[in-house]
Design a protein around this motif. Structure first.
Motif, PDB file in Angstrom:
ATOM      1  N   ARG A   1       0.832  -1.213   0.000  1.00 14.95           N
ATOM      2  CA  ARG A   1       0.000   0.000   0.000  1.00 14.95           C
ATOM      3  C   ARG A   1       0.864   1.259   0.000  1.00 14.95           C
ATOM      4  O   ARG A   1       0.544   2.238  -0.672  1.00 14.95           O
ATOM      5  CB  ARG A   1      -0.958  -0.008   1.186  1.00 14.95           C
ATOM      6  CG  ARG A   1      -2.027  -1.098   1.048  1.00 14.95           C
ATOM      7  CD  ARG A   1      -3.010  -1.092   2.196  1.00 14.95           C
ATOM      8  NE  ARG A   1      -2.293  -1.380   3.423  1.00 14.95           N
ATOM      9  CZ  ARG A   1      -2.605  -0.902   4.621  1.00 14.95           C
ATOM     10  NH1 ARG A   1      -3.634  -0.106   4.780  1.00 14.95           N
ATOM     11  NH2 ARG A   1      -1.891  -1.213   5.680  1.00 14.95           N
TER      12      ARG A   1
ATOM     13  N   ALA B   1       2.246   1.732  -3.471  1.00 13.77           N
ATOM     14  CA  ALA B   1       1.211   2.243  -4.373  1.00 13.77           C
ATOM     15  C   ALA B   1       0.931   3.724  -4.116  1.00 13.77           C
ATOM     16  O   ALA B   1       0.552   4.453  -5.030  1.00 13.77           O
ATOM     17  CB  ALA B   1      -0.072   1.429  -4.222  1.00 13.77           C
ATOM     18  N   ALA B   2       1.138   4.182  -2.871  1.00 10.73           N
ATOM     19  CA  ALA B   2       0.857   5.577  -2.518  1.00 10.73           C
ATOM     20  C   ALA B   2       2.048   6.504  -2.774  1.00 10.73           C
ATOM     21  O   ALA B   2       1.920   7.721  -2.622  1.00 10.73           O
ATOM     22  CB  ALA B   2       0.446   5.669  -1.053  1.00 10.73           C
TER      23      ALA B   2
ATOM     24  N   ASP C   1      -0.928  11.123   0.114  1.00  8.27           N
ATOM     25  CA  ASP C   1      -1.279  10.144   1.138  1.00  8.27           C
ATOM     26  C   ASP C   1      -0.107   9.271   1.566  1.00  8.27           C
ATOM     27  O   ASP C   1      -0.251   8.451   2.476  1.00  8.27           O
ATOM     28  CB  ASP C   1      -2.403   9.236   0.636  1.00  8.27           C
ATOM     29  CG  ASP C   1      -3.699   9.983   0.398  1.00  8.27           C
ATOM     30  OD1 ASP C   1      -3.952  10.980   1.110  1.00  8.27           O
ATOM     31  OD2 ASP C   1      -4.460   9.579  -0.493  1.00  8.27           O
TER      32      ASP C   1
ATOM     33  N   VAL D   1      -0.191   6.548   4.713  1.00  5.35           N
ATOM     34  CA  VAL D   1      -0.294   5.135   4.321  1.00  5.35           C
ATOM     35  C   VAL D   1       0.921   4.361   4.820  1.00  5.35           C
ATOM     36  O   VAL D   1       0.796   3.263   5.373  1.00  5.35           O
ATOM     37  CB  VAL D   1      -0.457   4.995   2.791  1.00  5.35           C
ATOM     38  CG1 VAL D   1      -0.341   3.546   2.350  1.00  5.35           C
ATOM     39  CG2 VAL D   1      -1.798   5.579   2.350  1.00  5.35           C
TER      40      VAL D   1
ATOM     41  N   GLU E   1       0.793   1.351   7.565  1.00  2.69           N
ATOM     42  CA  GLU E   1       1.219   0.013   7.162  1.00  2.69           C
ATOM     43  C   GLU E   1       2.355  -0.499   8.048  1.00  2.69           C
ATOM     44  O   GLU E   1       2.365  -1.666   8.435  1.00  2.69           O
ATOM     45  CB  GLU E   1       1.614   0.003   5.685  1.00  2.69           C
ATOM     46  CG  GLU E   1       1.615  -1.381   5.089  1.00  2.69           C
ATOM     47  CD  GLU E   1       1.619  -1.383   3.574  1.00  2.69           C
ATOM     48  OE1 GLU E   1       1.133  -2.370   3.013  1.00  2.69           O
ATOM     49  OE2 GLU E   1       2.108  -0.417   2.943  1.00  2.69           O
TER      50      GLU E   1
END
Length: 115
Positions: free
Chosen positions: A6, A9-10, A15, A19, A23
């Protein structure tokens, strides 16, 4: 192997910091080298909080410097009562592989270099 999909991906979004922190916190204290951040105690599985200090793109991935707050029990206390948790803090360097999202953590020693 520990992965942060995650956070990867961010990367590059507003964000990313939130994130990444969430995580890493979800991994728990046992997945982080917190014992390297304290010379007086043992890290507990409670009170973990992570904040992003800074991040940058590096060859093949992302490097993020993290401020980590956690709780520890002081070692060597035999005072006749149960030891109380105390706050501890330190910095970790997280290196996230851009292809696999695998992460490696290293404790940052006081002079600023990863251990």
């Amino acid at each position: 192997m520990t992965r942060l999909p995650r956070a990867l991906a961010a990367w590059g979004t507003d964000d990313f910091a939130a994130v990444l922190a969430a995580e890493v916190e979800s991994l728990g204290c046992g997945a982080l080298p917190l014992s390297a951040l304290t010379d007086t105690g043992y890290p507990l599985e409670t009170g973990l909080s992570v904040s992003l200090i800074g991040s940058r793109a590096v060859d093949g991935g992302i490097e993020a410097r993290l401020l980590v707050l956690f709780e520890q029990i002081a070692a060597g206390c035999s005072c006749g009562f149960e030891a109380e948790p105390e706050p501890a803090t330190g910095e970790l360097l997280a290196r996230i592989d851009r292809d696999s999202a695998e992460v490696r953590f290293a404790a940052v020693i006081p002079d600023g270099d990863p251990a």
